[in-house]
Design a protein around this motif. Sequence first.
Motif, mmCIF file in Angstrom:
data_model
loop_
_atom_site.group_PDB
_atom_site.id
_atom_site.type_symbol
_atom_site.label_atom_id
_atom_site.label_comp_id
_atom_site.label_asym_id
_atom_site.label_seq_id
_atom_site.Cartn_x
_atom_site.Cartn_y
_atom_site.Cartn_z
ATOM 1 N N THR A 1 -9.243 -7.079 14.687
ATOM 2 C CA THR A 1 -7.406 -6.887 14.920
ATOM 3 C C THR A 1 -7.003 -5.969 14.236
ATOM 4 O OG1 THR A 1 -7.598 -9.714 16.105
ATOM 5 C CG2 THR A 1 -5.603 -8.553 15.745
ATOM 6 N N ARG A 2 -6.417 -4.847 14.878
ATOM 7 C CA ARG A 2 -5.784 -4.403 13.840
ATOM 8 C C ARG A 2 -4.160 -3.587 14.803
ATOM 9 N NH1 ARG A 2 -11.438 -0.224 11.858
ATOM 10 N NH2 ARG A 2 -11.489 -0.633 14.396
ATOM 11 N N GLY A 3 -3.755 -2.682 13.635
ATOM 12 C CA GLY A 3 -2.509 -2.366 14.368
ATOM 13 C C GLY A 3 -1.604 -2.011 13.537
ATOM 14 N N ASP A 4 -0.277 -1.123 13.905
ATOM 15 C CA ASP A 4 0.563 -1.385 13.800
ATOM 16 C C ASP A 4 2.262 -1.831 14.284
ATOM 17 O OD1 ASP A 4 2.339 -0.106 12.062
ATOM 18 O OD2 ASP A 4 1.242 1.987 12.253
ATOM 19 N N HIS A 5 2.861 -0.568 13.584
ATOM 20 C CA HIS A 5 4.904 -1.303 14.164
ATOM 21 C C HIS A 5 5.037 -0.934 15.572
ATOM 22 C CE1 HIS A 5 5.406 -3.800 11.211
ATOM 23 N NE2 HIS A 5 4.767 -3.361 10.588
ATOM 24 N N ALA A 6 4.771 -1.165 16.322
ATOM 25 C CA ALA A 6 5.251 -0.826 17.325
ATOM 26 C C ALA A 6 6.142 1.182 17.673
ATOM 27 C CB ALA A 6 5.336 -1.290 19.209
ATOM 28 N N THR B 1 -13.427 4.030 10.899
ATOM 29 C CA THR B 1 -12.079 3.467 11.085
ATOM 30 C C THR B 1 -10.876 2.969 10.845
ATOM 31 O OG1 THR B 1 -12.238 1.808 12.629
ATOM 32 C CG2 THR B 1 -13.171 4.284 13.608
ATOM 33 N N ASP B 2 -10.889 2.413 9.416
ATOM 34 C CA ASP B 2 -10.088 1.146 8.644
ATOM 35 C C ASP B 2 -9.115 2.152 8.813
ATOM 36 O OD1 ASP B 2 -9.785 -1.460 9.637
ATOM 37 O OD2 ASP B 2 -9.414 -1.964 6.994
ATOM 38 N N ASP B 3 -9.407 3.287 8.713
ATOM 39 C CA ASP B 3 -7.863 4.444 7.268
ATOM 40 C C ASP B 3 -6.952 4.343 8.896
ATOM 41 O OD1 ASP B 3 -8.367 3.557 4.804
ATOM 42 O OD2 ASP B 3 -9.531 5.529 5.112
ATOM 43 N N HIS B 4 -7.311 4.771 9.987
ATOM 44 C CA HIS B 4 -7.118 4.671 11.109
ATOM 45 C C HIS B 4 -5.502 3.660 11.330
ATOM 46 C CE1 HIS B 4 -10.208 7.179 13.202
ATOM 47 N NE2 HIS B 4 -9.613 7.445 12.295
ATOM 48 N N VAL C 1 -3.583 0.376 2.554
ATOM 49 C CA VAL C 1 -2.771 1.268 3.186
ATOM 50 C C VAL C 1 -1.236 1.287 2.509
ATOM 51 C CG1 VAL C 1 -0.804 2.553 4.475
ATOM 52 C CG2 VAL C 1 -3.316 1.832 5.675
ATOM 53 N N SER C 2 -0.398 0.197 1.410
ATOM 54 C CA SER C 2 0.959 -0.279 1.343
ATOM 55 C C SER C 2 0.385 -0.885 0.017
ATOM 56 C CB SER C 2 0.999 -0.771 2.131
ATOM 57 O OG SER C 2 1.473 -0.109 2.852
ATOM 58 N N GLY C 3 -1.334 -1.557 -0.315
ATOM 59 C CA GLY C 3 -1.010 -2.113 -2.171
ATOM 60 C C GLY C 3 -0.468 -3.434 -1.864
ATOM 61 N N SER C 4 -0.382 -4.029 -2.888
ATOM 62 C CA SER C 4 0.358 -5.590 -2.619
ATOM 63 C C SER C 4 1.430 -5.615 -2.870
ATOM 64 C CB SER C 4 -0.634 -6.594 -4.074
ATOM 65 O OG SER C 4 -0.598 -5.733 -5.297
ATOM 66 N N PHE C 5 2.201 -6.578 -2.965
ATOM 67 C CA PHE C 5 3.431 -6.878 -2.650
ATOM 68 C C PHE C 5 4.428 -6.438 -4.564
ATOM 69 C CE2 PHE C 5 7.489 -8.843 -3.290
ATOM 70 C CZ PHE C 5 8.580 -9.129 -1.434
ATOM 71 N N SER C 6 3.836 -6.120 -5.414
ATOM 72 C CA SER C 6 4.602 -5.639 -6.185
ATOM 73 C C SER C 6 4.221 -3.999 -6.652
ATOM 74 C CB SER C 6 3.442 -6.037 -7.770
ATOM 75 O OG SER C 6 2.635 -5.063 -7.672
ATOM 76 N N ARG C 7 4.173 -3.521 -5.909
ATOM 77 C CA ARG C 7 3.330 -2.089 -5.866
ATOM 78 C C ARG C 7 5.439 -1.435 -5.584
ATOM 79 N NH1 ARG C 7 -0.807 1.281 -2.368
ATOM 80 N NH2 ARG C 7 -1.571 0.332 -4.217
ATOM 81 N N ASP D 1 -4.719 -3.208 18.009
ATOM 82 C CA ASP D 1 -6.176 -3.533 19.214
ATOM 83 C C ASP D 1 -6.874 -4.458 18.159
ATOM 84 O OD1 ASP D 1 -5.055 -1.008 20.505
ATOM 85 O OD2 ASP D 1 -6.408 0.305 18.384
ATOM 86 N N THR D 2 -7.949 -4.508 19.236
ATOM 87 C CA THR D 2 -8.560 -5.866 18.918
ATOM 88 C C THR D 2 -10.241 -5.370 19.811
ATOM 89 O OG1 THR D 2 -7.471 -7.378 19.594
ATOM 90 C CG2 THR D 2 -9.696 -8.199 19.740
ATOM 91 N N GLU D 3 -11.104 -6.124 18.631
ATOM 92 C CA GLU D 3 -12.590 -5.134 19.414
ATOM 93 C C GLU D 3 -13.403 -6.719 18.606
ATOM 94 O OE1 GLU D 3 -14.271 -2.431 17.294
ATOM 95 O OE2 GLU D 3 -12.224 -1.649 16.564
#
Length: 492
Positions: free
Chosen positions: A276-281, A250-253, A172-178, A233-235
């Motif tokens: 294991t996947r997630g986002d900031h709550a 589904t990774d792009d979600h 989604v966000s690339g590496s640090f230098s971006r 989310d974990t599966e």
Amino acid sequence: MPADTAPSTPSAPHPTPPPAPSPSASPAASPVSVPVSGLVSDPVSVPVTGWGRTAPTVARLIRPRTYEEAAAAVRAWGVRGARGGIARGLGRAYGDAAQNAGGAVLDMTGLDRIHAIDVDGGTVLCDAGVSLHRLMEVLLPLGWFVPVTPGTRYVTVGGAIGADIHGKNHHVSGSFSRHVLSLELLTADGEIRTVSRGTPLFDATTGGMGLTGVILTATVRLLPVETSLMSVDTERARDLDDLIARLTATDDHYRYSVAWIDLLARGASTGRSVLTRGDHAPLDALPTRARRNPLEFRTHRLPAVPAHVPEGLLGRTTVGVFNALWYRKTPRSRTGELQRIASFFHPLDGVPHWNRVYGRSGFVQYQFVVGYGREEALRRIVQRISRHRCPSFLAVLKRFGEGDPGWLSFPMPGWTLALDIPAGLPGLAAFLDELDEEVAAADGRVYLAKDARLRPELLAAMYPRLAEFRELRRTLDPRGVFVSDLARRLDL
């Protein structure tokens, strides 16, 4: 001198936030803890290793307190007979990137000021020696988070740029230098240049392993967050094909995604994984009590691993038992679990000196990437690792998004697998050489920040802009002022 790298002077110090614990008080690499106060006439020579604790070499350790002292050290490296030097942060590169046998190592952790935070615009200007841990302590209460973090927060901003680190959000966000807008670089002539993104020197420095100069400051764009908790989310995935299918679909979600993979599983279970996947709550996802202080940054700390651990503790039997238990205890599917940032991103940071658990021989961290459409190569490599019975309990698979312009930056669109292997495993060197050949044949590459043994003849195939990097180095640093064990080994 390139037109886009005119010399400059570091920005005058801005008011800094209230002091927080220094990153040097946190777990760091072990052999270089001898303090050297500023530039002394006879710096202390100490053994230096990477986080994998393999192949230590002795270097003169210098710890500058000001930009001027750093510049004086670099000018001294350029005199006839000197063996040059390399900058070093908190020592979390696994291999020999921040070592310099017989030369100097510049410990940058003394330059750790946060100069300015734009709370409205979401940027921070800080010294290269500031750790991601320190940034999280200061920025989270203000509603901002670092844009990219690897599996440890005990890395410096300079190290994050030099290795062009990636995290669970690369797709989604690339590496640090971006997310680096500009940086100030101390080059081999002792001058300080302001380097903006989009210029050749910026692209050579991001991922350049410290070989274009010493990063002094950086301006970094931040990520806005409402809370310091993660919704996770974990599966479970029954095998590698199941894992690839789930990630592809589904990774792009998700902003963040990683799969722990059991590399000792064989047969129909080869590649079984915990995803294991997630986002900031968001704030409204928190229970009422947690909303009272939603941006609190809390960490955990367990007892440190003893200095002496028996060899072979993490052998095939013990790791096999651990992997089987870990897979089976994980729920088949769980959604919306709230986890603290430290638990989600950096679980091992709570165990000081966890790298000692491999014993005196240390360990090798091996990471490679192969492109999309090369899934068959990934399957072959995973099967080979499984047949070889590599006892790895820290193996993770991730998807990379678009690569960033760094000439030696590691990420490229595709699948990346990282695994830890005890360095004393019989036949390891020959086995990893075979994996290198397979990766190169699939137009993939290995990660230089984790490498300690790649053969130099494979480097050009893995990094197609290597010739440009070498040419810029020859122009900018004709005397070879900046040098490391990694650079000598791979002829960078």
